[in-house]
Scaffold this motif. Sequence first.
Motif, PDB file in Angstrom:
ATOM      1  N   PRO A  81     -11.334   9.549 -21.551  1.00  0.00           N
ATOM      2  CA  PRO A  81     -10.634  10.680 -20.930  1.00  0.00           C
ATOM      3  C   PRO A  81      -9.405  10.215 -20.156  1.00  0.00           C
ATOM      4  N   GLY A  82      -8.329  10.961 -20.315  1.00  0.00           N
ATOM      5  CA  GLY A  82      -7.071  10.604 -19.658  1.00  0.00           C
ATOM      6  C   GLY A  82      -6.070   9.978 -20.603  1.00  0.00           C
ATOM      7  N   GLU A  83      -6.545   9.535 -21.773  1.00  0.00           N
ATOM      8  CA  GLU A  83      -5.625   8.912 -22.743  1.00  0.00           C
ATOM      9  C   GLU A  83      -4.690   9.967 -23.341  1.00  0.00           C
ATOM     10  N   THR A  84      -3.419   9.623 -23.440  1.00  0.00           N
ATOM     11  CA  THR A  84      -2.438  10.513 -24.072  1.00  0.00           C
ATOM     12  C   THR A  84      -2.420  10.265 -25.570  1.00  0.00           C
ATOM     13  N   VAL A  85      -2.441  11.326 -26.339  1.00  0.00           N
ATOM     14  CA  VAL A  85      -2.339  11.248 -27.804  1.00  0.00           C
ATOM     15  C   VAL A  85      -1.288  12.256 -28.266  1.00  0.00           C
ATOM     16  N   ASN A  86      -0.951  12.205 -29.537  1.00  0.00           N
ATOM     17  CA  ASN A  86      -0.026  13.180 -30.103  1.00  0.00           C
ATOM     18  C   ASN A  86      -0.698  13.953 -31.228  1.00  0.00           C
ATOM     19  N   LEU A  87      -0.429  15.250 -31.287  1.00  0.00           N
ATOM     20  CA  LEU A  87      -0.954  16.110 -32.343  1.00  0.00           C
ATOM     21  C   LEU A  87       0.188  16.502 -33.259  1.00  0.00           C
ATOM     22  N   ILE A  88      -0.040  16.402 -34.569  1.00  0.00           N
ATOM     23  CA  ILE A  88       1.004  16.762 -35.523  1.00  0.00           C
ATOM     24  C   ILE A  88       0.782  18.216 -35.945  1.00  0.00           C
ATOM     25  N   ILE A  89       1.489  19.132 -35.267  1.00  0.00           N
ATOM     26  CA  ILE A  89       1.338  20.570 -35.505  1.00  0.00           C
ATOM     27  C   ILE A  89       2.580  21.079 -36.231  1.00  0.00           C
ATOM     28  N   ARG A  90       2.361  21.592 -37.437  1.00  0.00           N
ATOM     29  CA  ARG A  90       3.454  22.083 -38.295  1.00  0.00           C
ATOM     30  C   ARG A  90       4.593  21.062 -38.407  1.00  0.00           C
ATOM     31  N   GLY A  91       4.196  19.788 -38.590  1.00  0.00           N
ATOM     32  CA  GLY A  91       5.175  18.725 -38.812  1.00  0.00           C
ATOM     33  C   GLY A  91       5.811  18.165 -37.551  1.00  0.00           C
ATOM     34  N   LYS A  92       5.494  18.763 -36.410  1.00  0.00           N
ATOM     35  CA  LYS A  92       6.081  18.283 -35.153  1.00  0.00           C
ATOM     36  C   LYS A  92       5.022  17.609 -34.296  1.00  0.00           C
ATOM     37  N   SER A  93       5.426  16.571 -33.581  1.00  0.00           N
ATOM     38  CA  SER A  93       4.520  15.838 -32.702  1.00  0.00           C
ATOM     39  C   SER A  93       4.448  16.531 -31.341  1.00  0.00           C
ATOM     40  N   GLN A  94       3.214  16.898 -30.938  1.00  0.00           N
ATOM     41  CA  GLN A  94       3.013  17.564 -29.644  1.00  0.00           C
ATOM     42  C   GLN A  94       2.073  16.713 -28.798  1.00  0.00           C
ATOM     43  N   PRO A  95       2.410  16.472 -27.522  1.00  0.00           N
ATOM     44  CA  PRO A  95       1.541  15.649 -26.684  1.00  0.00           C
ATOM     45  C   PRO A  95       0.237  16.365 -26.332  1.00  0.00           C
ATOM     46  N   ALA A  96      -0.814  15.579 -26.155  1.00  0.00           N
ATOM     47  CA  ALA A  96      -2.122  16.108 -25.754  1.00  0.00           C
ATOM     48  C   ALA A  96      -2.857  15.026 -24.985  1.00  0.00           C
ATOM     49  N   GLU A  97      -3.932  15.443 -24.324  1.00  0.00           N
ATOM     50  CA  GLU A  97      -4.711  14.507 -23.525  1.00  0.00           C
ATOM     51  C   GLU A  97      -6.172  14.543 -23.965  1.00  0.00           C
ATOM     52  N   VAL A  98      -6.787  13.370 -24.068  1.00  0.00           N
ATOM     53  CA  VAL A  98      -8.235  13.293 -24.312  1.00  0.00           C
ATOM     54  C   VAL A  98      -8.930  13.653 -23.002  1.00  0.00           C
ATOM     55  N   VAL A  99      -9.869  14.617 -23.061  1.00  0.00           N
ATOM     56  CA  VAL A  99     -10.571  15.055 -21.844  1.00  0.00           C
ATOM     57  C   VAL A  99     -12.084  15.048 -22.086  1.00  0.00           C
ATOM     58  N   ALA A 100     -12.838  14.997 -20.996  1.00  0.00           N
ATOM     59  CA  ALA A 100     -14.301  15.056 -21.081  1.00  0.00           C
ATOM     60  C   ALA A 100     -14.727  16.481 -21.413  1.00  0.00           C
ATOM     61  N   LEU A 101     -15.739  16.612 -22.258  1.00  0.00           N
ATOM     62  CA  LEU A 101     -16.324  17.918 -22.553  1.00  0.00           C
ATOM     63  C   LEU A 101     -17.455  18.189 -21.560  1.00  0.00           C
ATOM     64  N   PRO A 102     -17.760  19.463 -21.231  1.00  0.00           N
ATOM     65  CA  PRO A 102     -17.099  20.679 -21.704  1.00  0.00           C
ATOM     66  C   PRO A 102     -15.838  21.003 -20.901  1.00  0.00           C
ATOM     67  N   PHE A 103     -15.049  21.943 -21.431  1.00  0.00           N
ATOM     68  CA  PHE A 103     -13.869  22.417 -20.716  1.00  0.00           C
ATOM     69  C   PHE A 103     -14.280  23.343 -19.568  1.00  0.00           C
ATOM     70  N   VAL A 104     -15.377  24.085 -19.785  1.00  0.00           N
ATOM     71  CA  VAL A 104     -15.898  25.026 -18.794  1.00  0.00           C
ATOM     72  C   VAL A 104     -17.344  24.633 -18.493  1.00  0.00           C
ATOM     73  N   THR A 105     -17.694  24.531 -17.214  1.00  0.00           N
ATOM     74  CA  THR A 105     -19.048  24.111 -16.822  1.00  0.00           C
ATOM     75  C   THR A 105     -20.102  25.044 -17.390  1.00  0.00           C
ATOM     76  N   GLN A 106     -21.147  24.446 -17.949  1.00  0.00           N
ATOM     77  CA  GLN A 106     -22.247  25.236 -18.514  1.00  0.00           C
ATOM     78  C   GLN A 106     -23.126  25.766 -17.378  1.00  0.00           C
ATOM     79  N   ASN A 107     -23.482  27.041 -17.467  1.00  0.00           N
ATOM     80  CA  ASN A 107     -24.195  27.720 -16.364  1.00  0.00           C
ATOM     81  C   ASN A 107     -25.624  28.113 -16.753  1.00  0.00           C
ATOM     82  N   TYR A 108     -26.414  27.161 -17.210  1.00  0.00           N
ATOM     83  CA  TYR A 108     -27.775  27.478 -17.636  1.00  0.00           C
ATOM     84  C   TYR A 108     -28.710  27.565 -16.428  1.00  0.00           C
ATOM     85  N   LYS A 109     -29.778  28.370 -16.571  1.00  0.00           N
ATOM     86  CA  LYS A 109     -30.753  28.506 -15.478  1.00  0.00           C
ATOM     87  C   LYS A 109     -31.835  27.447 -15.651  1.00  0.00           C
ATOM     88  N   ARG A 110     -31.715  26.369 -14.926  1.00  0.00           N
ATOM     89  CA  ARG A 110     -32.655  25.245 -15.076  1.00  0.00           C
ATOM     90  C   ARG A 110     -33.957  25.535 -14.301  1.00  0.00           C
TER      91      ARG A 110
END
Length: 369
Positions: free
Chosen positions: A340-369
Amino acid sequence: MSDTLTDVPKRTPLYDLHVELGGKMVDFAGWEMPVQYPMGIMGEHKQCREKAGLFDVSHMGQVILKGDDIATQLEKIAPSAFTALKEGKARYTFFTNDQGGIMDDLIVSNAGDHFFVVVNASMRHQDIPHMAQHLEGIEVTEVFDRALVAVQGPAAENVVGALCPAARDMKFMETILADIMGVECRLSRLGYTGEDGYEISIPEDKAVAITRALLAHEDCEPAGLGARDSLRLEAGLCLYGNDIDTETTPVEAALTWAMQKRRREEGGFPGAARIQKQLTEGAARKLVGIKPIGRAPARQGVEVQSTEGETIGAITSGGFGPTVGGPVAMGYVAAGHSTPGETVNLIIRGKSQPAEVVALPFVTQNYKR
């Protein structure tokens, strides 16, 4: 010829209700299902995160297993510990092939005198014969006369609890036979949105009445496949056919939490040699969260490159995350680029777009434990 080519799409017991409620129907795994309602995908997603959304998941395969020593038999084809699964408990698991790849993911519940299994709609034609072939002395019966409804969100306990007080006492991954409006239903506290919630298996002839009663609650609105996908993506939950398939192992997919310690050590399931080797030595690639820096979403198949321009992986699921407020994605990258934190590039429609590797999940899971 496969039945998917010859058959018109199938309809769940709630089809007419979806149409009445303004559901936009699409063909999904051979079923006519609502992709959204007039509230729209964004609204339905928000409803589920803040209150409660109701999803028709009747297209999923519901299977009853009967016989002696079901748990031991299941351990031959899936790498989870079923002999330790207590009555009234459910477990997320998957079938593996001889190469250690994932054939499908599923939920297995110990219902006491039988086991109750829910498999993916698109894989039922594979999973049910697979169980019938490999579970010696076990009667494998697919159930066709029941609907399956999921109520998901922080208000789910109040929505379901209003009709079934016993629902309030349940914890995450528990299952009971419950009386709902005088009807015996299988009620399980689980789901695939990252929120608290329930899946309710209802006799077909009572499905519409019970669904209407759930929707009559002020905090519950119908939600379709579109919101179901954006919710599970934000929650970092794998979609079979996208993020996991016969080529991906549980180690690569970060699903080893579903393989209890005894099974990881003992093996004795298909593909154990490869999976155990990866557990010891690590896998060459890993499933990670990827957050595009910008507004363009990265869809399945988008190439992931290192900042040096080397191809290191691909996106398997991606879209707009309404709760995150921007694009979110999951995909496989070479293990050396999975921190997590590493910068990568995504090739979207032929263009390079920056992105970041992140830890999953994006939204905290709210289960009733």
